[in-house]
Design a protein around this motif. Structure first.
Motif, short mmCIF file in Angstrom:
data_model
loop_
_atom_site.label_atom_id
_atom_site.label_comp_id
_atom_site.label_asym_id
_atom_site.label_seq_id
_atom_site.Cartn_x
_atom_site.Cartn_y
_atom_site.Cartn_z
N LYS A 195 0.86 -1.18 0.00
CA LYS A 195 0.00 0.00 0.00
C LYS A 195 0.89 1.23 0.00
N PRO A 196 0.90 2.00 -1.09
CA PRO A 196 1.77 3.17 -1.16
C PRO A 196 1.18 4.36 -0.41
N THR A 197 2.01 5.35 -0.19
CA THR A 197 1.50 6.65 0.22
C THR A 197 0.51 7.10 -0.85
N GLN A 198 -0.69 7.48 -0.43
CA GLN A 198 -1.79 7.67 -1.38
C GLN A 198 -1.45 8.61 -2.53
N ARG A 199 -0.81 9.71 -2.24
CA ARG A 199 -0.62 10.75 -3.25
C ARG A 199 0.32 10.34 -4.38
N ARG A 200 1.04 9.23 -4.22
CA ARG A 200 2.05 8.87 -5.21
C ARG A 200 1.48 8.29 -6.50
N VAL A 201 0.29 7.69 -6.43
CA VAL A 201 -0.30 7.06 -7.62
C VAL A 201 -1.67 7.68 -7.89
N PRO A 202 -1.87 8.29 -9.06
CA PRO A 202 -3.15 8.94 -9.36
C PRO A 202 -4.33 7.97 -9.27
N LEU A 203 -5.46 8.47 -8.78
CA LEU A 203 -6.64 7.65 -8.56
C LEU A 203 -7.65 7.71 -9.70
N ASP A 204 -7.36 8.49 -10.75
CA ASP A 204 -8.34 8.59 -11.82
C ASP A 204 -8.48 7.27 -12.57
N GLY A 205 -9.68 7.02 -13.05
CA GLY A 205 -9.93 5.79 -13.80
C GLY A 205 -10.20 4.58 -12.95
N GLY A 206 -10.43 4.78 -11.65
CA GLY A 206 -10.78 3.69 -10.77
C GLY A 206 -12.09 3.99 -10.06
N VAL A 207 -12.97 2.99 -9.92
CA VAL A 207 -14.22 3.19 -9.19
C VAL A 207 -13.87 3.42 -7.72
N PRO A 208 -14.29 4.53 -7.14
CA PRO A 208 -13.86 4.83 -5.77
C PRO A 208 -14.66 4.07 -4.71
N LEU A 209 -14.00 3.78 -3.60
CA LEU A 209 -14.68 3.37 -2.38
C LEU A 209 -14.67 4.55 -1.42
N GLU A 308 -18.39 8.46 1.91
CA GLU A 308 -17.92 8.75 0.55
C GLU A 308 -18.46 7.75 -0.46
N SER A 309 -18.63 6.49 -0.08
CA SER A 309 -19.22 5.53 -1.02
C SER A 309 -20.69 5.85 -1.26
N TYR A 310 -21.39 6.28 -0.21
CA TYR A 310 -22.80 6.64 -0.40
C TYR A 310 -22.92 7.82 -1.37
N ALA A 311 -22.04 8.78 -1.25
CA ALA A 311 -22.08 9.92 -2.17
C ALA A 311 -21.95 9.46 -3.62
N TRP A 312 -21.11 8.47 -3.87
CA TRP A 312 -20.91 7.98 -5.24
C TRP A 312 -22.07 7.07 -5.68
N HIS A 313 -22.60 6.26 -4.75
CA HIS A 313 -23.58 5.23 -5.10
C HIS A 313 -25.03 5.68 -4.97
N ARG A 314 -25.32 6.84 -4.42
CA ARG A 314 -26.69 7.13 -3.99
C ARG A 314 -27.73 7.03 -5.10
N TYR A 315 -27.38 7.37 -6.31
CA TYR A 315 -28.36 7.25 -7.40
C TYR A 315 -28.40 5.82 -7.96
N LEU A 316 -27.22 5.22 -8.10
CA LEU A 316 -27.16 3.85 -8.62
C LEU A 316 -27.87 2.88 -7.69
N ILE A 317 -27.66 3.04 -6.39
CA ILE A 317 -28.24 2.11 -5.44
C ILE A 317 -29.75 2.29 -5.32
N THR A 318 -30.24 3.48 -5.66
CA THR A 318 -31.68 3.72 -5.69
C THR A 318 -32.33 2.96 -6.84
N SER A 319 -31.66 2.94 -7.98
CA SER A 319 -32.25 2.29 -9.16
C SER A 319 -31.92 0.81 -9.27
N LYS A 320 -30.78 0.40 -8.70
CA LYS A 320 -30.34 -0.99 -8.88
C LYS A 320 -29.93 -1.68 -7.57
N GLY A 321 -30.41 -1.16 -6.46
CA GLY A 321 -30.03 -1.73 -5.17
C GLY A 321 -30.36 -3.19 -5.02
#
Length: 449
Positions: A195-209, A308-321
Motif C-alpha cells: 500500500k503506497p502513500t496515497q498521493r504517489r499514484v493517481p486515482l483517476d480511472g478507478g471506481v472509488p470506495l 464517501e461511497s454513499y455519495a458515489w452510489h446514492r443514485y445507482l443504489i436507488t435504481s439498482k439496489g
C-alpha cells in the motif's frame, strides 16, 4: 518464493533469449484456462487476443533493441475496479454491467502498458471493494492458495489479484487498498502486497470506495517485484533495491489494538518472526500507540468509507439496489445518515490523527505487526452474517489503521512452507515508501525460518 520466477529473473530471461513474451503469455493463459484451477473464478475477463498481439509486438521490439523497459512482455492482471479502454468496468458488481465501455485506460493501467507490461485480464474482487474477505456472490469466489481442497477465503477486496499471482496466472497484479485490500489478500495467499502513500499514484480511472483512503498498489511474489511495479505506477525511475541489513533496524511493535484477539497461529508466527529479527540484530521496542484507539470511534458510524461511497452510489443504489450484494449495500447505506457536520468532524479528527501518529512513529524505521488478526477462514463458515462480520473486522482492523494515518505499508509472508498463511506488516508514515521496501527486502528471506 525460491525457484519461482520474479520480474527480475523474467527480465533477464527475456533479454537473454531464454524465453519470449509470447511464451510467458501462453503459459499464463494456459494456467487461467486450466479447468482444475481457479481461473474461472479469478478472472472476470481474459484479454486473450489482445495479450497475444501485445506479446508478439513486444518480442519484435526487443529483437530490434527497442523494448520500452526490461519488463516489456511480462503479463500482469488488473483488478476489475480499473478502467481499461474499450472494456466495461464492473467493479465486481452486476449493477454496472450495462455501463458503456471505458474511453481510456486508468492512469495506473496506462503506466503499466507504457513500460511494456501486458494486460492479461481483469480480476475478480469484492463487489465495489467493500470487504476484506473477498467473497463475491455474483461471479464466484476464488479460493485462497492454502488448503484449496478445504476452501478458504482469498482476502479482499483484491481477491483475484492475489490468486492470479499465487497460481502463476500473472507475474504482477494491480490492486487497490482502502483498508488493506492489497495487503490482506497478499497475507491470505502467501505473497507480497504493498500500500503506497496515497498521493504517489493517481486515482483517476478507478471506481472509488473512499476518496480519502483509496490507494492503488501492486501485489506480486517478492518485495523486489512490488518495488518495480510501484515505481512504474508512481511514474518514478525503477532503481535497484538495496536491502537494509537487519542489524540496527529500529522496529516498533505496537501494543495498542493490533495484538488484540489474535488467532493462536497468527500470534505464534508473529512472535517467531520477531525472535528471528531480534537474533539478527534488529532493535525491537514494544510501544503503546494511543492514537490507534481513536480509529474505532472515527468509524463507529461507518467513517469515510460509508460517507464517501454513499455519495458515489446514492443514485445507482436507488435504481439498482436489488442487484447489490446485501452485505455491501447495507454498509454503503450507512452513509445516508451521516451529516455534513459528521463528515467535517471526521476530516478534522483525521488531520489530528495523522499529525500525532507521525510524531509517534518518527524515532523508528517502521512499525511491525501482524497484517491480519486471523488466518483465512473457510468460505463455508461465513454463510452466517454474524460470523462474516467478525471475520471481516479482524481481517481489516490492523491494515485500516495505516490508511487512517495516511501511511505506507507492505505485507510479507511470515509463515513456514505449508503452514497457515500469516502476513507480517511493516508500516511507516506518509512518504516512507522507499524505506519500507528496503527494510522488507532485508528481511523477507529471513522471517520464515
Amino acid at each position: 518464493m525460491k525457484n519461482k520466477p520474479t520480474l527480475a529473473t523474467l527480465a533477464e530471461d527475456l533479454e537473454g533469449g531464454r524465453t519470449s513474451a509470447r511464451e510467458l503469455v501462453d503459459q499464463c493463459l494456459a494456467r487461467i484456462a486450466d479447468a482444475s484451477g481457479e481461473g474461472i473464478r479469478t478472472f472476470l475477463h481474459v484479454d486473450r487476443e489482445a495479450a497475444i498481439e501485445a506479446a508478439e509486438a513486444m518480442d519484435r521490439l526487443r529483437a530490434a533493441r527497442a523494448a520500452p523497459s526490461p519488463y516489456a512482455g511480462i503479463p500482469v492482471s488488473i483488478k476489475d475496479l480499473f478502467d481499461i479502454k474499450g472494456q466495461v468496468t464492473r467493479a465486481g458488481s452486476r449493477a454496472l454491467e450495462d455501463s458503456p465501455p471505458a474511453e481510456a485506460d486508468a492512469t495506473a493501467v496506462a503506466r503499466l502498458r507504457r513500460a511494456g507490461f501486458i494486460v492479461i485480464g481483469r480480476t475478480n474482487m469484492t463487489e465495489f471493494a467493500y470487504s476484506g474477505i473477498g467473497i463475491n456472490p455474483h461471479y464466484g469466489t476464488p479460493k485462497s492458495a492454502w488448503q484449496r481442497d478445504v476452501g478458504h477465503v482469498p482476502g479482499g477486496s483484491s481477491s483475484g489479484a492475489a490468486v492470479s499471482i499465487a497460481d502463476g496466472m500473472a507475474y504482477g497484479a494491480l490492486g487497490t487498498d482502502t483498508g488493506g485490500s492489497c495487503r490482506i489478500p497478499a497475507a491470505y495467499n502467501g505473497i507480497v502486497g504493498f500500500k503506497p502513500t496515497q498521493r504517489r499514484v493517481p486515482l483517476d480511472g478507478g471506481v472509488p470506495l473512499s476518496f480519502t483512503l483509496d490507494s492503488f498498489g501492486p501485489l506480486a511474489r517478492t518485495v523486489g517485484c512490488c518495488a518495480v511495479l510501484d515505481a512504474v505506477l508512481a511514474d518514478e525511475p525503477v532503481r535497484p533495491l538495496q536491502p537494509r541489513p537487519i542489524r540496527g533496524m529500529r522496529l516498533a511493535v505496537p501494543t495498542t489494538v493490533v495484538l488484540d484477539e489474535l488467532e493462536d497461529e497468527v500470534a505464534r508466527t508473529f512472535e517467531r518472526a520477531l525472535e528471528v529479527l531480534s537474533r539478527q540484530g534488529a532493535l525491537l521496542e514494544r510501544i503503546a500507540v494511543p492514537e490507534f484507539l481513536d480509529v474505532a470511534a472515527m468509524n463507529v458510524k461507518g467513517g469515510f468509507a460509508a460517507s464517501e461511497s454513499y455519495a458515489w452510489h446514492r443514485y445507482l443504489i436507488t435504481s439498482k439496489g436489488d442487484v447489490y450484494d446485501p452485505r455491501v449495500s447495507s454498509r454503503i447505506l450507512r452513509g445516508e445518515s451521516l451529516s455534513a457536520a459528521d463528515y467535517i468532524d471526521l476530516l478534522a479528527a483525521r488531520r489530528s490523527l495523522i499529525a500525532r501518529s507521525t510524531v509517534r512513529l518518527a524515532p523508528y524505521d517502521a512499525l511491525v505487526m501482524p497484517t491480519t488478526a486471523i488466518t483465512p477462514p473457510r468460505i463455508a463458515d461465513l454463510a452466517d452474517d454474524k460470523a462474516f462480520t467478525k471475520a471481516n473486522l479482524l481481517s481489516l482492523r490492523n491494515c485500516t489503521l495505516i490508511n487512517m494515518i495516511d501511511g505506507c505499508a507492505i505485507s510479507l509472508p511470515a509463515h513456514r512452507e505449508g503452514g497457515a498463511p500469516v502476513g507480517l506488516m511493516l508500516a511507516a508514515a506518509s512518504g516512507s515508501d522507499r524505506r519500507i521496501f528496503e527494510l522488507a527486502a532485508g528481511m523477507e528471506d529471513v522471517i520464515r525460518v
